[in-house]
Design a protein around this motif. Structure first.
Motif, mmCIF file in Angstrom:
data_model
loop_
_atom_site.group_PDB
_atom_site.id
_atom_site.type_symbol
_atom_site.label_atom_id
_atom_site.label_comp_id
_atom_site.label_asym_id
_atom_site.label_seq_id
_atom_site.Cartn_x
_atom_site.Cartn_y
_atom_site.Cartn_z
ATOM 1 N N TYR A 1 6.051 2.735 -6.018
ATOM 2 C CA TYR A 1 5.047 2.156 -6.669
ATOM 3 C C TYR A 1 5.433 1.353 -8.006
ATOM 4 O O TYR A 1 4.935 0.480 -8.553
ATOM 5 C CB TYR A 1 3.935 3.202 -6.933
ATOM 6 C CG TYR A 1 2.683 2.688 -7.884
ATOM 7 C CD1 TYR A 1 1.705 2.153 -7.010
ATOM 8 C CD2 TYR A 1 2.742 2.485 -9.164
ATOM 9 C CE1 TYR A 1 0.524 1.385 -7.612
ATOM 10 C CE2 TYR A 1 1.543 1.957 -9.718
ATOM 11 C CZ TYR A 1 0.363 1.500 -9.187
ATOM 12 O OH TYR A 1 -0.658 0.850 -9.431
ATOM 13 N N MET B 1 2.437 -2.689 -3.272
ATOM 14 C CA MET B 1 1.272 -3.205 -2.680
ATOM 15 C C MET B 1 1.446 -4.519 -1.662
ATOM 16 O O MET B 1 0.573 -4.704 -0.878
ATOM 17 C CB MET B 1 0.059 -3.664 -3.409
ATOM 18 C CG MET B 1 -0.377 -2.114 -4.302
ATOM 19 S SD MET B 1 -0.993 -0.735 -3.314
ATOM 20 C CE MET B 1 -2.478 -1.164 -2.815
ATOM 21 N N ARG C 1 -2.427 0.019 1.116
ATOM 22 C CA ARG C 1 -4.024 -0.848 0.724
ATOM 23 C C ARG C 1 -4.651 -0.175 -0.340
ATOM 24 O O ARG C 1 -5.268 -0.914 -1.025
ATOM 25 C CB ARG C 1 -4.590 -0.544 1.946
ATOM 26 C CG ARG C 1 -4.257 -1.734 3.159
ATOM 27 C CD ARG C 1 -4.646 -3.036 2.312
ATOM 28 N NE ARG C 1 -4.402 -4.342 2.987
ATOM 29 C CZ ARG C 1 -3.394 -5.411 2.746
ATOM 30 N NH1 ARG C 1 -2.649 -5.196 1.881
ATOM 31 N NH2 ARG C 1 -3.234 -6.312 3.504
ATOM 32 N N ASP C 2 -4.332 1.258 -0.774
ATOM 33 C CA ASP C 2 -5.014 1.743 -1.751
ATOM 34 C C ASP C 2 -4.276 2.788 -2.557
ATOM 35 O O ASP C 2 -3.899 3.562 -1.698
ATOM 36 C CB ASP C 2 -6.510 2.301 -1.406
ATOM 37 C CG ASP C 2 -7.107 2.602 -2.733
ATOM 38 O OD1 ASP C 2 -7.287 2.061 -3.672
ATOM 39 O OD2 ASP C 2 -7.804 3.606 -2.701
ATOM 40 N N VAL C 3 -4.363 2.908 -3.662
ATOM 41 C CA VAL C 3 -3.530 3.909 -4.402
ATOM 42 C C VAL C 3 -4.578 4.621 -5.447
ATOM 43 O O VAL C 3 -5.052 3.769 -6.384
ATOM 44 C CB VAL C 3 -2.287 3.599 -5.318
ATOM 45 C CG1 VAL C 3 -1.603 4.877 -5.907
ATOM 46 C CG2 VAL C 3 -1.445 2.877 -4.168
ATOM 47 N N GLN C 4 -4.812 5.869 -5.283
ATOM 48 C CA GLN C 4 -5.936 6.398 -6.296
ATOM 49 C C GLN C 4 -5.138 7.468 -7.223
ATOM 50 O O GLN C 4 -3.996 7.966 -6.978
ATOM 51 C CB GLN C 4 -6.783 7.414 -5.477
ATOM 52 C CG GLN C 4 -7.726 6.783 -4.567
ATOM 53 C CD GLN C 4 -8.362 7.633 -3.617
ATOM 54 O OE1 GLN C 4 -8.777 8.525 -3.970
ATOM 55 N NE2 GLN C 4 -8.898 7.164 -2.533
ATOM 56 N N VAL D 1 -2.786 8.032 -1.292
ATOM 57 C CA VAL D 1 -2.573 6.717 -0.874
ATOM 58 C C VAL D 1 -3.143 6.419 0.608
ATOM 59 O O VAL D 1 -3.201 7.103 1.366
ATOM 60 C CB VAL D 1 -1.028 6.465 -0.591
ATOM 61 C CG1 VAL D 1 -0.493 5.254 -0.398
ATOM 62 C CG2 VAL D 1 -0.353 6.834 -2.136
ATOM 63 N N ASP D 2 -3.798 5.056 0.710
ATOM 64 C CA ASP D 2 -4.138 4.506 2.034
ATOM 65 C C ASP D 2 -3.147 3.854 2.638
ATOM 66 O O ASP D 2 -2.627 2.922 1.928
ATOM 67 C CB ASP D 2 -5.538 3.810 1.830
ATOM 68 C CG ASP D 2 -6.716 5.000 1.628
ATOM 69 O OD1 ASP D 2 -6.268 6.029 1.658
ATOM 70 O OD2 ASP D 2 -7.622 4.471 1.462
#
Length: 212
Positions: free
Chosen positions: A54, A60, A78-81, A92-93
């Motif tokens: 990251y 991404m 597609r998504d990182v929280q 992570v998605d």
């Protein structure tokens, strides 16, 4: 084209919040792989590994090979929280990429040959309108970056997407206009002086029209 890296993962069962917190204490990050008309797959990845990826700033927009129990899934994040207080990754998605998949991704813009721009040499400023450009491209051919040569650009000129040569089968998602990526602008002091001069000219012209 961006190089595909490998991320090792472990399968996990859907558990309680306590079980998820326990995973995080062990240095694992819960994640999910979805898409390609297949069932979602719950996994965990090493916090150290995913954090390092990251922090490259290109996480991404890069595909990854996720290894899970002897098999490999080609994915793209597609998504990182993040945990809101301590700001560390908590989930992570990943989007599963099938054969011949086409995806939308933001690719960074890099500018070169500043010294070869007459406008910049004359004191102009590179005003970047878009640091990244959203592209539609094959999942296995994502550009690492978009390179723009500033050679020959004069003061007051703009660089539009039409001036950029993109790789084969790669297109901007915005297709209804020739959008601006950057401009070679006059310095603020020059712009201010120019605006004042124009204002004075207008005032003088108005005064002359009235016969003052």
């Amino acid at each position: 084209m961006a190089e595909t890296q490998t991320l090792k993962a472990e399968a996990r069962e859907k558990g309680s919040k306590g079980a998820v917190r326990s995973l995080r204490r062990q240095g694992r990050v819960p994640a999910v792989i979805y898409g390609d008309k297949k069932s979602p797959e719950l996994i965990t990845v090493s916090y150290k590994d995913v954090s390092a990826l990251y922090q490259t700033g290109t996480f991404m927009s890069h595909t990854l090979d996720v290894e899970i129990g002897g098999k490999t899934e080609r994915v793209i994040p597609r998504d990182v929280q993040f945990e809101p207080v301590r700001d560390f990754i908590i989930h992570v998605d990943f989007l599963r990429l099938g054969k011949n998949a086409t995806i939308v991704v933001e690719v960074p813009v890099h500018f070169h040959n500043h010294e070869a721009s007459p406008g910049l040499k004359a004191g102009g400023v590179l005003n970047i309108v878009r640091h990244e450009i959203e592209l539609t491209c094959p999942a296995d051919a994502i550009p690492e970056q978009i390179d723009i040569d500033l050679k020959g650009y004069e003061m007051g000129t703009s660089i539009h997407i039409s001036a950029v040569t993109l790789p084969a089968n790669v297109k901007p998602t915005i297709t209804d206009r020739d959008f601006t990526i950057a401009t070679i602008a006059a310095p603020a002091a020059v712009v201010s002086a120019d605006n004042e001069a124009k204002a004075e000219e207008k005032a003088e012209a108005k005064s002359e029209a009235k016969g003052d």
